[in-house]
Design an enzyme around this catalytic site. Structure first.
Site, short mmCIF file in Angstrom:
data_model
loop_
_atom_site.label_atom_id
_atom_site.label_comp_id
_atom_site.label_asym_id
_atom_site.label_seq_id
_atom_site.Cartn_x
_atom_site.Cartn_y
_atom_site.Cartn_z
N GLY A 17 4.99 2.55 1.53
CA GLY A 17 5.99 3.42 0.92
C GLY A 17 6.34 4.58 1.83
N ASP A 18 5.32 5.19 2.42
CA ASP A 18 5.56 6.33 3.31
C ASP A 18 6.36 5.89 4.54
OD1 ASP A 18 4.10 7.77 1.55
OD2 ASP A 18 2.24 7.79 2.73
N SER A 69 0.84 -1.19 0.00
CA SER A 69 0.00 0.00 0.00
C SER A 69 0.88 1.25 0.00
CB SER A 69 -0.89 0.02 1.24
OG SER A 69 -0.11 0.33 2.38
N LYS A 70 0.23 2.37 -0.26
CA LYS A 70 0.96 3.64 -0.25
C LYS A 70 1.58 3.88 1.12
CE LYS A 70 0.11 8.58 -0.84
NZ LYS A 70 1.36 8.89 -0.20
N ARG A 71 0.86 3.43 2.16
CA ARG A 71 1.38 3.65 3.51
C ARG A 71 2.71 2.92 3.73
NH1 ARG A 71 -2.75 1.90 7.25
NH2 ARG A 71 -4.19 2.19 5.51
#
Ligand code: GLU
Length: 507
Positions: free
Chosen positions: A265-266, A261-263
């Protein structure tokens, strides 16, 4: 059956293309090129509520950056257009009518409130053969009533009439036969009168058929829709030419369980989008391009997330990937998104760039760090980056590794000073300056033996002298071969840095 390979990448423009979508596009492209087929880019924009401005342009730009070529599409044109679903309303309307006329679909008038009430009344309510008679639709209402409602302009949807108790077989090139019973499926909405648009399922099937798609290669998240699609092909009488399915494995979190998920990556510091994304009024998301990745490295990295060439080759150009690609070496289990491996690929691809090219990529980084690249020749910059590139993962890392070629040190690493500088050092550095000054040839090959002989003849400690020398020139005891550095800096600059070091460094 021998048919021309025609594949499509069919994103919905609902936001930036996720890196998993990029991998899907890439596999479609590799497969098409491998078989001399066609690669279609179809924009699936039938969900008007989820349309995001700029998303289509983003998709085009991302694919172009990565070198994923499109043969037919909105911009490219082609014989099977339009390639944007919102421009194909007539086609869908016609096909909805075909299903209605054949009794394979029906009109339903149930309002959202009525559907909600049913769900509250019946646990696990599903609109299907067991419940449709108790709903308000063209199967349960008299024909005149249906006509009257439509004439009055009542909003309706068209639902697919799924026959219960049938074994539906999805043939997936990766997964083999996936069987389910049609009784578990609900009568999916195919069309909505409210916006005169089909749903994803109808538009997708009709277009794959009309565009003569031979292989549907898409993410695993679409596997649950595949039985419905198989039944739709059947309902239209198109089963003989239905495309083969390939549902690609999910991209998984680099650590732990579940979908990337994008999270993630963050949290772990890597982009999940190919290009930076600037949503209207929202937070900017980082992209591979802006983070300093080379497109070739991203392509190579993504290609190996779910596929292998059958041997242990890792570095492969697009041409090599095309040559080797096949579904026989695709895995059906999820692929861990090993972003460290992505960094490694970038490192490897940076090593392959000619120094001149790397130098031109480095110029904006120099400028951003307050150095005017025009103060240096292209050859100088190229030689500097050539000496340090082995240590970099991104172009921007060149600054840390090579800044001393462009700026004399302004500070000296205190630990190195403590270790390598003593009360004799200034005197010895003064002697070194004299030795260097006397050299006619300042090249690395010529200077090195002269300095080493001088150190030996004086009985000095080699490590201490060379490191003190390095400290004055570089600012710390790290970096490429000392005499390669001084050759590039030149005699005057080298001597001036030693003198400055002697002046500034205090114990
Ligand atoms: N529009 C769908 C998507 O956004 C297409 C899925 C498919 O390839 O059938 O991924």
């Amino acid at each position: 059956m021998d048919r021309k390979v025609r594949v499509r990448f069919a994103p919905s423009p609902t936001g930036p293309l996720h890196i998993g979508g990029v991998r899907t596009a890439l596999y479609n492209y590799l497969f098409a090129r491998k078989h001399g087929g066609d690669m279609i880019l179809r924009i699936e924009d039938t969900d008007s509520h989820r349309f995001v401005p700029g998303a289509e342009e983003y998709i085009n730009e991302a694919l172009a950056w990565l070198g994923i070529g499109i043969d037919e599409g909105v911009r490219e044109g082609g014989a099977y257009g339009p390639y944007k679903q919102s421009e194909r309303r007539n086609i869908y309307r016609e096909h909805v009518k075909m299903l209605l006329d054949a009794g394979k679909a029906y009109i339903a008038f149930d309002t959202p409130a009525e559907l909600e009430a049913k769900r509250a009344e019946i646990p696990n309510f599903q609109y299907d053969a067991s419940t449709r008679d108790s709903m308000r639709n063209s199967l349960s209402l008299p024909a005149e009533e249906v006509k009257r409602l439509i004439d009055e302009g009542t909003q309706y949807v068209v639902r697919f009439k799924i026959e219960p108790g049938i074994d539906v077989v999805v043939n997936d090139l990766l997964r083999g036969e996936v069987k389910i019973n049609s009784s578990v499926l609900d009568d999916k909405v195919l069309y909505k009168s409210a916006d005169d648009l089909p749903t994803y399922h109808l538009a997708n099937i009709v277009d794959d058929h009309l565009m003569e798609v031979s292989h549907v290669i898409r993410g695993e998240e679409w596997l649950p829709s595949a039985p419905l699609h198989v039944l739709l092909y059947e309902a239209f009488g198109w089963s003989d030419t239905a495309p083969a399915f390939v549902h690609l494995p999910l991209l998984l979190k680099p650590d732990g369980k579940g979908k990337l998920s994008k999270r993630d990556g963050d949290r772990l510091g890597f982009p999940v989008f190919p290009l930076e994304w600037h949503p209207e009024g929202g937070e900017v998301s980082s992209g591979y391009r802006e983070s300093g990745y080379l497109p070739e490295a991203v392509v190579n990295f993504l290609a190996l997330l779910g596929w292998n060439p059958g041997d242990d080759s890792e570095i492969m150009s697009m041409a090599e990937l095309i040559e080797k690609f096949d579904f026989g070496h695709c895995s059906k289990s999820g692929a861990k998104f090993d972003f460290e491996k992505g960094r490694w690929f970038n490192h490897e691809y940076l090593q392959k760039l000619p120094d001149e090219r790397l130098a031109s990529l480095f110029k904006p980084v120099l400028a951003a760090n307050g150095v005017n690249p025009d103060d240096f020749t292209d050859d100088y910059i190229a030689r500097a980056v050539g000496m340090v590139k082995g240590r970099i993962y991104f172009v921007k890392d060149l600054w840390d590794q090579a800044k001393f070629f462009f700026k004399a040190p302004e500070a000296y690493n205190p630990k190195d000073v403590k270790k390598r500088w003593n009360e004799d050092t200034p005197r010895i550095m003064g002697e070194l300056v004299e030795v260097l000054r006397g050299m006619a040839d300042f090249s690395s090959a010529a200077a090195e033996p002269v300095v080493l002989e001088w150190i030996a003849s004086k009985g000095y400690h080699l490590g201490n002298v060379m490191n003190a020398f390095r400290l004055t020139v570089v600012g710390e005891c790290k970096g490429p071969h000392m005499f390669d550095i001084t050759e590039l800096l030149g005699k005057d600059e080298t001597i001036s840095r030693i003198n400055k070091g002697v002046e500034v460094i205090t114990l």
